[in-house]
Design a protein around this motif. Structure first.
Motif, mmCIF file in Angstrom:
data_model
loop_
_atom_site.group_PDB
_atom_site.id
_atom_site.type_symbol
_atom_site.label_atom_id
_atom_site.label_comp_id
_atom_site.label_asym_id
_atom_site.label_seq_id
_atom_site.Cartn_x
_atom_site.Cartn_y
_atom_site.Cartn_z
ATOM 1 N N LEU A 112 -10.847 11.143 6.289
ATOM 2 C CA LEU A 112 -10.338 11.360 4.935
ATOM 3 C C LEU A 112 -9.232 12.417 4.901
ATOM 4 N N ALA A 113 -9.414 13.521 5.614
ATOM 5 C CA ALA A 113 -8.412 14.600 5.597
ATOM 6 C C ALA A 113 -7.083 14.119 6.170
ATOM 7 N N LYS A 114 -7.153 13.365 7.277
ATOM 8 C CA LYS A 114 -5.936 12.845 7.893
ATOM 9 C C LYS A 114 -5.201 11.913 6.934
ATOM 10 N N LEU A 115 -5.955 11.056 6.261
ATOM 11 C CA LEU A 115 -5.352 10.077 5.359
ATOM 12 C C LEU A 115 -4.747 10.741 4.130
ATOM 13 N N LEU A 116 -5.419 11.770 3.636
ATOM 14 C CA LEU A 116 -4.870 12.503 2.491
ATOM 15 C C LEU A 116 -3.550 13.170 2.868
ATOM 16 N N LYS A 117 -3.480 13.737 4.074
ATOM 17 C CA LYS A 117 -2.238 14.343 4.544
ATOM 18 C C LYS A 117 -1.127 13.300 4.644
ATOM 19 N N LEU A 118 -1.468 12.117 5.176
ATOM 20 C CA LEU A 118 -0.483 11.036 5.293
ATOM 21 C C LEU A 118 0.042 10.629 3.928
ATOM 22 N N CYS A 119 -0.866 10.496 2.955
ATOM 23 C CA CYS A 119 -0.469 10.086 1.600
ATOM 24 C C CYS A 119 0.464 11.124 0.978
ATOM 25 N N VAL A 120 0.053 12.393 1.046
ATOM 26 C CA VAL A 120 0.840 13.472 0.433
ATOM 27 C C VAL A 120 2.203 13.584 1.107
ATOM 28 N N LEU A 121 2.218 13.541 2.442
ATOM 29 C CA LEU A 121 3.482 13.627 3.175
ATOM 30 C C LEU A 121 4.403 12.463 2.834
ATOM 31 N N SER A 122 3.843 11.272 2.741
ATOM 32 C CA SER A 122 4.660 10.083 2.490
ATOM 33 C C SER A 122 5.245 10.088 1.087
ATOM 34 N N VAL A 123 4.471 10.533 0.120
ATOM 35 C CA VAL A 123 5.001 10.659 -1.243
ATOM 36 C C VAL A 123 6.084 11.732 -1.271
ATOM 37 N N GLY A 124 5.813 12.850 -0.576
ATOM 38 C CA GLY A 124 6.775 13.945 -0.555
ATOM 39 C C GLY A 124 8.103 13.548 0.067
ATOM 40 N N VAL A 125 8.059 12.890 1.228
ATOM 41 C CA VAL A 125 9.318 12.524 1.907
ATOM 42 C C VAL A 125 10.059 11.429 1.135
ATOM 43 N N SER A 126 9.343 10.652 0.335
ATOM 44 C CA SER A 126 10.000 9.610 -0.472
ATOM 45 C C SER A 126 10.908 10.223 -1.527
ATOM 46 N N CYS A 127 10.634 11.484 -1.861
ATOM 47 C CA CYS A 127 11.486 12.196 -2.828
ATOM 48 C C CYS A 127 12.706 12.830 -2.158
ATOM 49 N N LEU A 128 12.732 12.785 -0.807
ATOM 50 C CA LEU A 128 13.873 13.346 -0.080
ATOM 51 C C LEU A 128 14.972 12.300 0.026
ATOM 52 N N ASN A 129 15.639 12.089 -1.073
ATOM 53 C CA ASN A 129 16.747 11.149 -1.157
ATOM 54 C C ASN A 129 17.830 11.795 -2.005
ATOM 55 N N PRO A 130 19.041 11.257 -2.016
ATOM 56 C CA PRO A 130 20.145 11.909 -2.750
ATOM 57 C C PRO A 130 19.876 12.114 -4.237
ATOM 58 N N ASN A 131 18.913 11.381 -4.798
ATOM 59 C CA ASN A 131 18.648 11.490 -6.239
ATOM 60 C C ASN A 131 17.294 12.122 -6.554
ATOM 61 N N GLY A 132 16.594 12.601 -5.520
ATOM 62 C CA GLY A 132 15.346 13.321 -5.738
ATOM 63 C C GLY A 132 14.296 12.501 -6.472
ATOM 64 N N ILE A 133 13.700 13.113 -7.486
ATOM 65 C CA ILE A 133 12.641 12.448 -8.263
ATOM 66 C C ILE A 133 13.177 11.196 -8.941
ATOM 67 N N ARG A 134 14.430 11.243 -9.403
ATOM 68 C CA ARG A 134 15.031 10.066 -10.049
ATOM 69 C C ARG A 134 15.077 8.895 -9.078
ATOM 70 N N GLY A 135 15.406 9.173 -7.827
ATOM 71 C CA GLY A 135 15.430 8.123 -6.819
ATOM 72 C C GLY A 135 14.040 7.587 -6.528
ATOM 73 N N PHE A 136 13.058 8.490 -6.535
ATOM 74 C CA PHE A 136 11.665 8.082 -6.302
ATOM 75 C C PHE A 136 11.163 7.170 -7.423
ATOM 76 N N LEU A 137 11.537 7.488 -8.655
ATOM 77 C CA LEU A 137 11.069 6.728 -9.813
ATOM 78 C C LEU A 137 11.907 5.479 -10.089
ATOM 79 N N TYR A 138 13.034 5.366 -9.411
ATOM 80 C CA TYR A 138 13.962 4.261 -9.678
ATOM 81 C C TYR A 138 13.309 2.880 -9.625
ATOM 82 N N PRO A 139 12.510 2.559 -8.590
ATOM 83 C CA PRO A 139 11.896 1.215 -8.553
ATOM 84 C C PRO A 139 11.030 0.928 -9.772
ATOM 85 N N PHE A 140 10.303 1.947 -10.249
ATOM 86 C CA PHE A 140 9.451 1.755 -11.427
ATOM 87 C C PHE A 140 10.305 1.510 -12.673
#
Length: 356
Positions: free
Chosen positions: A197-225
């Motif tokens: 569980l701990a490993k998977l939680l780290k993977l989830c948090v890291l993956s969401v976090g790095v998805s925000c590392l784009n030229p548009n930040g949170i806006r880029g993350f929310l763009y698909p929605f």
């Protein structure tokens, strides 16, 4: 060398040859490629990712979230080094990797016929949509994520996932599927062994976090929605006028689209495989199958995406050990598959394949 091994080699070679003749086609069937090439050129020459419309006349200056900038740079680099053929080479390499990973997911104990049939059906579905678009990167990342979770969850290779997620988030808007896959396997692995569980939680948090590392930040993350809400909004302007946003089950009867038949066959085979393997069904398989199936039901553009997942679910869940074939029957089935593959190859080789 036994007859079975010879048949296996011929089947796999025929499958590769058919895939190659599908993939080595001209570019230009989908005009989006020219936008991607020009944008990639602009980014490299100006060292700037555009934040507003720089090409069109009537919408010049409008806000533009270019969430595909990394794919555009990659495609332009291939084009710059190899000319127009570079785009074709990139397409071939990506889909070759998709096919190889899908085949490797069958495992060493599986019969080669099962993954061959799954890949063959997937090929027949994507044949008409082998366009030079960033969505092909999503197909690769999708099957790569599944492969890592299926084969290497207990190894350090699992920590490649956040890094690949970062690349995916800057190549195509469907990067959200990566987070969905992580969540699906997190639920499954938690039921299997709570120590993960701990490993998977780290993977989830890291993956969401790095998805925000784009030229548009949170806006880029929310763009698909935001795009999904806009496309499915009250005006229905997108779904009414863009063919690829039609449901595959809403296509007029007079449109004879072959690949939709094979798409429905994959739905059937995937569902049957899950039903036959119901005692050993993995929550992740069921979740990914259901989510991508729902996406494909809403829009034709998602049919290849589901077909890849459906082929994987069919290969991974069909209880082949209960359906053992005599060597003579297996050889006969192999010969039939070879005959079909070779005949399709000859048909495509002799036909006027190019649209433009």
């Amino acid at each position: 060398m036994t007859i079975d091994k010879i048949a296996k080699i011929i089947v796999l070679f025929s499958l590769f040859s058919l895939a190659a003749i599908f993939l080595f086609r001209e570019i230009g069937i989908d005009s989006d490629i020219w936008l991607h090439l020009k944008t990639g050129q602009y980014i490299l020459h100006n060292r700037l990712i555009p934040s507003h419309d720089i090409f069109s006349y009537t919408a010049y200056g409008n806000n533009w979230i270019d969430h595909e900038w990394l794919y555009q740079i990659t495609t332009y680099l291939f084009y710059n080094f190899f000319g127009v053929n570079g785009v074709i080479i990139l397409r071939f390499l990506i889909f070759l990797c998709v096919g190889l990973v899908l085949y490797k997911l069958s495992g060493p104990k599986k019969n080669y016929l099962l993954p061959s049939v799954g890949i063959f059906l997937f090929l027949l579905v994507i044949k008409e949509r082998l366009n030079d678009r960033p969505e092909m990167m999503t197909l690769f990342f999708l099957i790569f994520f599944i492969f890592v979770f299926e084969k290497y969850f207990e190894t350090k290779l699992i920590w490649l996932i956040p890094f690949v997620q970062l690349i995916w988030a800057n190549m195509h808007g469907y990067f959200m599927l990566g987070i969905m896959i992580i969540f699906a396997y997190a639920v499954q692995k938690t039921f299997e062994n709570r120590q993960n569980l701990a490993k998977l939680l780290k993977l989830c948090v890291l993956s969401v976090g790095v998805s925000c590392l784009n030229p548009n930040g949170i806006r880029g993350f929310l763009y698909p929605f935001n795009m999904l809400i806009e496309i499915r909004g009250q005006s229905k302007i997108f779904t009414n006028y863009i063919n690829e946003l039609l449901s595959p089950f809403a296509v007029p009867a007079h449109f004879l689209i072959d690949y939709l038949l094979f798409y429905k066959i994959i739905i059937f085979l995937g569902a049957v495989s899950l039903a036959l393997n119901w005692k050993k069904i993995k929550i992740a398989h069921l979740t990914i199958f259901a989510v991508t199936l729902l996406m494909s039901v809403f829009a034709i553009r998602n049919v290849p995406l589901f077909s890849l997942v459906g082929a994987f679910v069919f290969i991974a869940n069909f209880p082949l050990e209960k359906w053992k074939m005599a060597k003579s029957i297996q050889t006969s089935v192999s010969l039939l598959l070879i005959l079909i593959l070779v005949s399709l190859f000859v048909k495509e080789a002799l036909a006027k394949y190019y649209v433009f």
